[in-house]
Design a protein around this motif. Structure first.
Motif, PDB file in Angstrom:
ATOM      1  N   SER A  75       8.716   8.701 -20.720  1.00 28.53           N
ATOM      2  CA  SER A  75       9.485   7.469 -20.569  1.00 28.53           C
ATOM      3  C   SER A  75      10.983   7.665 -20.727  1.00 28.53           C
ATOM      4  O   SER A  75      11.769   6.812 -20.305  1.00 28.53           O
ATOM      5  CB  SER A  75       9.016   6.425 -21.582  1.00 28.53           C
ATOM      6  N   ALA A  76      11.397   8.768 -21.347  1.00 30.97           N
ATOM      7  CA  ALA A  76      12.823   8.940 -21.632  1.00 30.97           C
ATOM      8  C   ALA A  76      13.142  10.405 -21.894  1.00 30.97           C
ATOM      9  O   ALA A  76      12.311  11.156 -22.414  1.00 30.97           O
ATOM     10  CB  ALA A  76      13.240   8.098 -22.843  1.00 30.97           C
ATOM     11  N   PHE A  77      14.357  10.783 -21.555  1.00 31.52           N
ATOM     12  CA  PHE A  77      14.886  12.083 -21.939  1.00 31.52           C
ATOM     13  C   PHE A  77      15.352  12.009 -23.386  1.00 31.52           C
ATOM     14  O   PHE A  77      16.106  11.110 -23.756  1.00 31.52           O
ATOM     15  CB  PHE A  77      16.068  12.453 -21.041  1.00 31.52           C
ATOM     16  N   SER A  78      14.906  12.947 -24.209  1.00 34.50           N
ATOM     17  CA  SER A  78      15.398  13.053 -25.575  1.00 34.50           C
ATOM     18  C   SER A  78      15.411  14.526 -25.955  1.00 34.50           C
ATOM     19  O   SER A  78      14.357  15.160 -26.116  1.00 34.50           O
ATOM     20  CB  SER A  78      14.523  12.255 -26.546  1.00 34.50           C
ATOM     21  N   TYR A  79      16.597  15.069 -26.066  1.00 43.89           N
ATOM     22  CA  TYR A  79      16.780  16.500 -26.284  1.00 43.89           C
ATOM     23  C   TYR A  79      16.037  16.949 -27.538  1.00 43.89           C
ATOM     24  O   TYR A  79      16.204  16.369 -28.618  1.00 43.89           O
ATOM     25  CB  TYR A  79      18.265  16.799 -26.419  1.00 43.89           C
ATOM     26  N   SER A  80      15.214  17.996 -27.397  1.00 43.66           N
ATOM     27  CA  SER A  80      14.318  18.372 -28.494  1.00 43.66           C
ATOM     28  C   SER A  80      14.192  19.879 -28.632  1.00 43.66           C
ATOM     29  O   SER A  80      13.666  20.555 -27.742  1.00 43.66           O
ATOM     30  CB  SER A  80      12.923  17.771 -28.267  1.00 43.66           C
ATOM     31  N   ASN A  81      14.663  20.413 -29.744  1.00 47.03           N
ATOM     32  CA  ASN A  81      14.409  21.810 -30.085  1.00 47.03           C
ATOM     33  C   ASN A  81      12.933  22.037 -30.382  1.00 47.03           C
ATOM     34  O   ASN A  81      12.388  23.109 -30.099  1.00 47.03           O
ATOM     35  CB  ASN A  81      15.248  22.216 -31.287  1.00 47.03           C
ATOM     36  N   ILE A  82      12.282  21.030 -30.960  1.00 49.14           N
ATOM     37  CA  ILE A  82      10.862  21.159 -31.286  1.00 49.14           C
ATOM     38  C   ILE A  82      10.057  21.483 -30.028  1.00 49.14           C
ATOM     39  O   ILE A  82       9.126  22.302 -30.058  1.00 49.14           O
ATOM     40  CB  ILE A  82      10.347  19.868 -31.962  1.00 49.14           C
TER      41      ILE A  82
END
Length: 439
Positions: A141-148
């Motif tokens: 649903s959305a881009f969310s920058y994630s190192n995980i």
């Protein structure tokens, strides 16, 4: 433009922004020009050489993505099957897939907990901590920058190859490209922080990341190495270790048109690569900022232009912006995306009270409030920023003490579609989505 002209340009910009040392490679029309200036550390007397490696930090991610996509082409990973069906102990949400991990659209928190005792190995971390944080948005649903997401990808690579992430990176990607092993260990240069009071560059404290975080940010390469990697993605590229199918997949944006994109970071995102549309032909690339270092890579796959920059100062980001402007004036164009300032905002408009509240992304904790000084955003214990908002609920932040705008973001009623009640449900700033905590 030849090596001498490029070196003069880089030297002038490094002096202007107090960057102790830097490398620059520009590839255009089948020809590469190079520049190397400065020292590996202020006062050290050790000159930066063409082969000197710089910590890439987050610019490691496209390399990890290339590994994963290569394994998918070979049938060892399914990019679109639920991650939980392919990796033990993975988050169980069925919408979390390897493709969404690589494009930062899996809805995962940005970072693992700093005090996580299991970050000594990817296997231990995945087994004990990978399900720790709730989703910040519904997958896809959305881009969310994630190192995980990249830690999970690294563990998936390990399981598919039977090697550690570092071994797979060396054997499958770095060595076939003729690049030196640049994983872990002491950096070839030391990072610096440029003091705003007197303009002096002073050594930054180097804090090695835990081993489990390597797939998200542990490579070290020269600008030559970055340019060689980007060369695999040009339309006229020579045969290399990356299959054409992998190259095409990495430069394809999988985000649904109705989903919330990477506002404030880029114009789109593929698998590992950010996509940029502004001030030039459609280009791809990534940035990496670490402990007093700043590295940047852009390439135009159609036109065949590559620009790779490594620096050992936190002002490398400012140097990068000035460099692109100078190169454009000389006819060398790649696109970029402004990450600071009020660009793209409409006329200032008051934000509704429905924006006020607490928003959470893993250990990132944001609070939005209003007082006599206007709307403000607090980031954990790090103080408050003044918020200038427009009618579309997009905003720019600046220190309340004054100074230039530093970040951009927006309030979201619901990534992927409007909320039936019109309630603000998410905050997106610097490409990271935080979920409203009090709903």
């Amino acid at each position: 433009m030849d090596d001498a002209e490029l070196t003069a340009l880089l030297a002038e910009l490094a002096d202007r922004y107090r960057v102790p040392g830097a490398q620059l490679v520009v590839h255009r029309s089948g020809r590469a020009v190079r520049a190397v200036v400065g020292e590996t550390a202020v006062g050290s007397g050790r000159r930066v050489a063409p082969a000197t490696v710089f910590p890439l930090s987050s610019l490691t991610k496209p390399f990890t993505a290339a590994l994963a996509v290569t394994l998918a082409v070979e049938g060892d990973i399914d990019l679109d099957a639920p991650l939980a069906e392919q990796l033990p102990h993975a988050p169980a949400a069925p919408g979390i897939t390897p493709r969404r991990l690589l494009s930062h659209t899996a809805g995962l928190a940005a970072n693992p907990a700093e005090d996580d005792p299991y970050l000594d190995s990817l296997e231990r971390w995945a087994a004990r901590s990978a399900r720790r944080f709730p989703l910040v948005a519904e997958p896809g649903s959305a881009f969310s920058y994630s190192n995980i997401g990249y830690l999970l990808t690294g563990r998936l690579v390990e399981q598919a190859t039977g090697m550690s992430w570092a071994e797979a990176m060396e054997v499958m990607l770095l060595r076939p490209l003729g690049l030196p092993t640049g994983i872990g260990g002491p950096p070839g240069v030391l990072g610096h922080v440029v003091r705003r009071t007197d303009g002096r560059a002073v050594l930054a404290e180097h804090q090695p990341a835990p081993p489990a975080e390597a797939p998200a940010g542990d490579l070290a390469l020269s600008a030559e190495g970055l340019a060689a990697f980007a060369g695999q993605f040009l339309h006229d590229a020579r045969p290399g270790p990356l299959d054409p199918e992998a190259v095409a997949a990495m430069c394809r944006d999988p985000l649904d048109p109705d989903a919330a994109g990477p506002y404030g970071m880029a114009d789109g995102w593929g698998l590992g690569w950010a996509r940029y549309d502004g001030d030039g032909p459609e280009s791809f690339g990534h940035d990496g900022t670490g402990d007093g270092t700043s590295c940047h890579l852009r390439f135009d796959p159609v036109g065949g232009t590559v620009v790779a920059l490594t620096t050992n100062a936190d002002t490398g980001q400012e140097l990068w912006g000035a460099l692109l402007a100078a190169l454009r004036a000389r006819g060398v164009k790649v696109a970029d995306h402004l990450v600071t300032g009020p660009a793209g905002l409409g006329p200032s408009a008051p934000a509704p009270d429905t924006c006020l509240g607490r928003y959470v992304n893993g250990d990132l904790d944001y609070t939005v409030g209003r007082d006599g000084g206007g709307l403000w955003l607090g980031v954990g214990p790090h103080g408050r920023y003044a918020v200038e908002c427009d009618a579309g609920l997009r905003f720019a932040l600046r220190p309340r003490s004054g100074g230039p705008f530093v970040h951009r973001g927006r309030f979201l009623r619901a990534p992927g579609g409007p909320a039936a009640d019109g309630q603000i449900r998410h905050l997106q700033v610097s490409g990271r989505v935080a979920r409203r905590h009090d709903l």
